[in-house]
Design a protein around this motif. Structure first.
Motif, PDB file in Angstrom:
ATOM      1  N   TRP A 107       0.832  -1.195   0.000  1.00 60.07           N
ATOM      2  CA  TRP A 107       0.000   0.000   0.000  1.00 60.07           C
ATOM      3  C   TRP A 107       0.871   1.252   0.000  1.00 60.07           C
ATOM      4  N   ARG A 108       0.327   2.319  -0.574  1.00 57.49           N
ATOM      5  CA  ARG A 108       1.052   3.583  -0.703  1.00 57.49           C
ATOM      6  C   ARG A 108       0.641   4.551   0.392  1.00 57.49           C
ATOM      7  N   ASN A 109       1.625   5.280   0.894  1.00 58.42           N
ATOM      8  CA  ASN A 109       1.388   6.367   1.840  1.00 58.42           C
ATOM      9  C   ASN A 109       2.301   7.517   1.439  1.00 58.42           C
ATOM     10  N   GLU A 110       1.719   8.477   0.667  1.00 59.59           N
ATOM     11  CA  GLU A 110       2.479   9.598   0.126  1.00 59.59           C
ATOM     12  C   GLU A 110       3.620   9.051  -0.746  1.00 59.59           C
ATOM     13  N   LYS A 111       4.887   9.372  -0.412  1.00 61.99           N
ATOM     14  CA  LYS A 111       5.999   8.946  -1.253  1.00 61.99           C
ATOM     15  C   LYS A 111       6.584   7.597  -0.828  1.00 61.99           C
ATOM     16  N   ARG A 112       5.975   6.961   0.121  1.00 63.78           N
ATOM     17  CA  ARG A 112       6.446   5.656   0.575  1.00 63.78           C
ATOM     18  C   ARG A 112       5.473   4.548   0.160  1.00 63.78           C
ATOM     19  N   TYR A 113       6.040   3.405  -0.121  1.00 61.82           N
ATOM     20  CA  TYR A 113       5.222   2.245  -0.451  1.00 61.82           C
ATOM     21  C   TYR A 113       5.612   1.117   0.498  1.00 61.82           C
ATOM     22  N   TYR A 114       4.624   0.593   1.203  1.00 62.65           N
ATOM     23  CA  TYR A 114       4.850  -0.458   2.185  1.00 62.65           C
ATOM     24  C   TYR A 114       4.413  -1.800   1.592  1.00 62.65           C
ATOM     25  N   SER A 115       5.131  -2.832   1.927  1.00 68.55           N
ATOM     26  CA  SER A 115       4.769  -4.170   1.460  1.00 68.55           C
ATOM     27  C   SER A 115       4.965  -5.164   2.594  1.00 68.55           C
ATOM     28  N   ALA A 116       4.168  -6.220   2.569  1.00 68.40           N
ATOM     29  CA  ALA A 116       4.246  -7.244   3.603  1.00 68.40           C
ATOM     30  C   ALA A 116       3.744  -8.554   3.017  1.00 68.40           C
ATOM     31  N   GLY A 117       4.095  -9.639   3.684  1.00 70.08           N
ATOM     32  CA  GLY A 117       3.623 -10.922   3.200  1.00 70.08           C
ATOM     33  C   GLY A 117       4.308 -12.097   3.863  1.00 70.08           C
ATOM     34  N   VAL A 118       3.976 -13.261   3.339  1.00 75.80           N
ATOM     35  CA  VAL A 118       4.526 -14.526   3.834  1.00 75.80           C
ATOM     36  C   VAL A 118       4.838 -15.384   2.619  1.00 75.80           C
ATOM     37  N   TYR A 119       6.023 -15.969   2.595  1.00 77.86           N
ATOM     38  CA  TYR A 119       6.335 -16.932   1.539  1.00 77.86           C
ATOM     39  C   TYR A 119       7.056 -18.137   2.105  1.00 77.86           C
ATOM     40  N   GLN A 120       6.924 -19.237   1.380  1.00 75.59           N
ATOM     41  CA  GLN A 120       7.594 -20.494   1.742  1.00 75.59           C
ATOM     42  C   GLN A 120       8.722 -20.722   0.760  1.00 75.59           C
ATOM     43  N   GLU A 121       9.853 -21.189   1.261  1.00 77.20           N
ATOM     44  CA  GLU A 121      11.029 -21.362   0.403  1.00 77.20           C
ATOM     45  C   GLU A 121      11.815 -22.596   0.822  1.00 77.20           C
ATOM     46  N   SER A 122      12.303 -23.327  -0.142  1.00 80.02           N
ATOM     47  CA  SER A 122      13.244 -24.417   0.123  1.00 80.02           C
ATOM     48  C   SER A 122      14.448 -24.218  -0.781  1.00 80.02           C
ATOM     49  N   ASP A 123      15.626 -24.492  -0.263  1.00 80.39           N
ATOM     50  CA  ASP A 123      16.828 -24.342  -1.071  1.00 80.39           C
ATOM     51  C   ASP A 123      17.928 -25.225  -0.499  1.00 80.39           C
ATOM     52  N   GLY A 124      18.920 -25.481  -1.307  1.00 79.83           N
ATOM     53  CA  GLY A 124      20.036 -26.298  -0.872  1.00 79.83           C
ATOM     54  C   GLY A 124      21.116 -26.365  -1.920  1.00 79.83           C
ATOM     55  N   VAL A 125      22.252 -26.902  -1.518  1.00 78.89           N
ATOM     56  CA  VAL A 125      23.382 -27.072  -2.421  1.00 78.89           C
ATOM     57  C   VAL A 125      24.186 -28.279  -1.971  1.00 78.89           C
ATOM     58  N   THR A 126      24.710 -29.037  -2.924  1.00 76.82           N
ATOM     59  CA  THR A 126      25.572 -30.161  -2.598  1.00 76.82           C
ATOM     60  C   THR A 126      26.717 -30.240  -3.601  1.00 76.82           C
ATOM     61  N   ASN A 127      27.910 -30.439  -3.101  1.00 75.64           N
ATOM     62  CA  ASN A 127      29.028 -30.747  -3.983  1.00 75.64           C
ATOM     63  C   ASN A 127      29.000 -32.218  -4.347  1.00 75.64           C
ATOM     64  N   PHE A 128      29.637 -32.564  -5.451  1.00 73.87           N
ATOM     65  CA  PHE A 128      29.743 -33.953  -5.849  1.00 73.87           C
ATOM     66  C   PHE A 128      31.083 -34.505  -5.356  1.00 73.87           C
ATOM     67  N   PRO A 129      31.088 -35.362  -4.330  1.00 73.54           N
ATOM     68  CA  PRO A 129      32.350 -35.891  -3.781  1.00 73.54           C
ATOM     69  C   PRO A 129      32.953 -36.934  -4.721  1.00 73.54           C
ATOM     70  N   LYS A 130      33.754 -36.477  -5.653  1.00 73.10           N
ATOM     71  CA  LYS A 130      34.277 -37.344  -6.717  1.00 73.10           C
ATOM     72  C   LYS A 130      34.975 -38.583  -6.165  1.00 73.10           C
ATOM     73  N   ASP A 131      35.843 -38.399  -5.171  1.00 72.50           N
ATOM     74  CA  ASP A 131      36.574 -39.548  -4.630  1.00 72.50           C
ATOM     75  C   ASP A 131      35.637 -40.595  -4.055  1.00 72.50           C
ATOM     76  N   LEU A 132      34.647 -40.162  -3.302  1.00 73.75           N
ATOM     77  CA  LEU A 132      33.748 -41.113  -2.648  1.00 73.75           C
ATOM     78  C   LEU A 132      32.781 -41.749  -3.648  1.00 73.75           C
ATOM     79  N   ILE A 133      32.418 -41.016  -4.700  1.00 74.99           N
ATOM     80  CA  ILE A 133      31.607 -41.615  -5.760  1.00 74.99           C
ATOM     81  C   ILE A 133      32.394 -42.718  -6.469  1.00 74.99           C
ATOM     82  N   GLU A 134      33.675 -42.460  -6.737  1.00 76.89           N
ATOM     83  CA  GLU A 134      34.516 -43.502  -7.349  1.00 76.89           C
ATOM     84  C   GLU A 134      34.668 -44.688  -6.420  1.00 76.89           C
TER      85      GLU A 134
END
Length: 453
Positions: A107-134
């Motif tokens: 919502w706007r209030n003069e020269k400012r704009y306010y925002s709010a909310g809720v979101y769900q997020e999943s994230d991750g990262v994995t290296n590939f362990p070459k030695d252990l895969i071999e």
């Protein structure tokens, strides 16, 4: 059985996701662009609301080593796996990110704009362990070598984020913005900064393997895994562990046509103290006497599991200390920088209901966007050149070309429609592989539906 680890680590990596959203960045007609830069020169509608669970959905997939076609093609499958393992470097990784907007308002209030909310997020990262895969695929029979246990490096997190932001038009040229975030999570895993070697040497007789684990320091932190059967949608949505974070951003017009933007996102952390588990294995262990000959099945010998026997010995002589210690998870911080040049016909020819708060002049934009993020010691980056054109401030089309850690080059495209009170947008990245996703190391999709008043 030996294929299971290979298939999980290699093929499933093509369902892993990344976090660059350059096609949405600085789309000042789209309220969702405030999530990428709280200081963007948003057009400042009087009010906006996102359609629940539809206002912004994002998913992308990528890894730096292979694609599905590397495994499932006309060649022999075993040969494909061997070639894929040979292709891996210890620096190769996959990452994932998925985001779903649950509630979004502004919502706007003069020269400012306010925002709010809720979101769900999943994230991750994995290296590939070459030695252990071999080691898992080939075994270590007859191998005189060391395998680096320190290549084990991964993290993943599932969280819900409550946020509140302020976008302030400080002057005609300058917008500044900030957002505060409350993180809540019940599911987290990580194992980073490990070290150690698994060493194998063939004995003088050639019938036995002398094996040792040296300088081992292996740590695994987790939250929620021991009680995963008790999870419900409610306690996943509202986690039992909390953290705090901030977003900062700006937009500055040098003149009517040239604009620079920048943002830093997720400067924050989550402190995990409930339903946590920490496993630590440290020390040195020597083992010898394991034969490398196969049993004589014709004489009725029993099948002895090589890895089970070795695992039992290691567990007995190199025990793991388990505790419920708390730990702090640092959010992967993202950096965005953009430079744009507006030109072409007057962008305000129509009698539009909305007026931009910025100084944009022209219905076409050339821009450059750079993104970076460091996660689990891996650098994520992208640099994209983009062209956007608006038609009557109602229909928007955008194309991009760039490079990142997954694709060289990478093509993307997006469209948006501002009609009546509806803002609808869709972006597709990795278009150069869209016709045959089996040849893609990465894919990305995003769409949303918002109401603007």
């Amino acid at each position: 059985m030996r294929y299971k680890i290979i298939i999980i680590l290699l093929v499933a990596a093509n369902s892993l996701w990344g976090q660059d959203k350059h096609l949405l960045y600085n789309q000042t007609h789209n309220p969702q662009s405030l999530m990428l830069n709280p200081g963007a020169a948003y057009e400042k509608t009087n009010f906006h609301v996102g359609v629940p669970a539809l206002s912004n959905f994002y998913a992308s997939a990528g890894n730096t080593a292979f694609n599905v076609d590397n495994f499932f093609n006309a060649n022999d499958f075993n040969s494909n796996i061997a070639l894929a393992i040979d292709r891996i470097s210890p620096k190769d990784f996959g990452a994932f990110n998925q985001k779903l907007d649950l509630i979004s308002i502004g919502w706007r209030n003069e020269k400012r704009y306010y925002s709010a909310g809720v979101y769900q997020e999943s994230d991750g990262v994995t290296n590939f362990p070459k030695d252990l895969i071999e080691l898992a695929y080939y075994g270590n029979a007859g191998q005189n070598r060391s395998y680096d246990i320190g290549e084990i490096n991964f993290r993943a997190n599932l969280q819900t984020v409550f946020h509140f932001g302020i976008n302030d038009q400080v002057s005609e040229d300058l917008h500044l913005g900030a957002r505060v975030k409350l993180y809540t999570s019940s599911v987290n895993i990580r194992s980073v900064r490990n070290s150690g070697q698994f060493n194998t040497r063939q004995s003088a007789s050639g019938l036995l393997l002398d094996q040792s684990i040296s300088n081992l320091d292996l740590r695994f932190d987790s939250t929620g895994l021991d009680n995963s059967e008790d999870f419900s949608a409610g306690n996943i949505l509202m986690g039992s562990n909390y953290g705090l974070g901030f977003d900062l951003g700006l937009s500055y017009y040098f003149n009517d046509r040239v604009e620079i933007t920048a943002s830093i996102l997720d400067l924050g952390f989550i402190h995990f103290s409930k339903d946590t588990r920490r496993d630590i294995s440290q020390g040195f262990f020597e083992y010898d006497g394991l034969g490398i000959e196969f049993p004589d099945f014709a004489d009725g010998d029993d099948l002895i599991s090589y890895y089970q026997n070795l695992g039992d010995e290691i567990e007995e002589n190199l025990p793991t200390e388990t505790s419920s210690d708390s730990y702090t998870y640092v959010q992967p911080t993202k950096l965005n920088v953009g430079l744009s040049y507006n030109f072409g016909g007057n962008a305000n020819l129509c009698n539009c209901r909305l007026k931009s708060s910025g100084k944009q002049d022209g219905n076409q934009t050339l821009s450059v966007h750079a993104f970076s993020m460091l996660s689990a010691g891996n650098l994520f980056y992208s640099i994209n050149a983009m062209y956007e054109r608006s038609f009557w401030k109602t229909f928007y089309a955008k194309v991009s070309i760039g490079i990142d850690q997954f694709n060289r080059p990478n093509y993307g495209g997006g469209v948006a429609l501002d009609v009546w009170k509806f803002n609808i947008f869709a972006n597709v990245d990795r278009l150069n592989h869209f016709s045959n996703i089996y040849n893609a190391e990465a894919l990305a999709y995003q769409f949303g539906l918002n109401l603007k008043f």
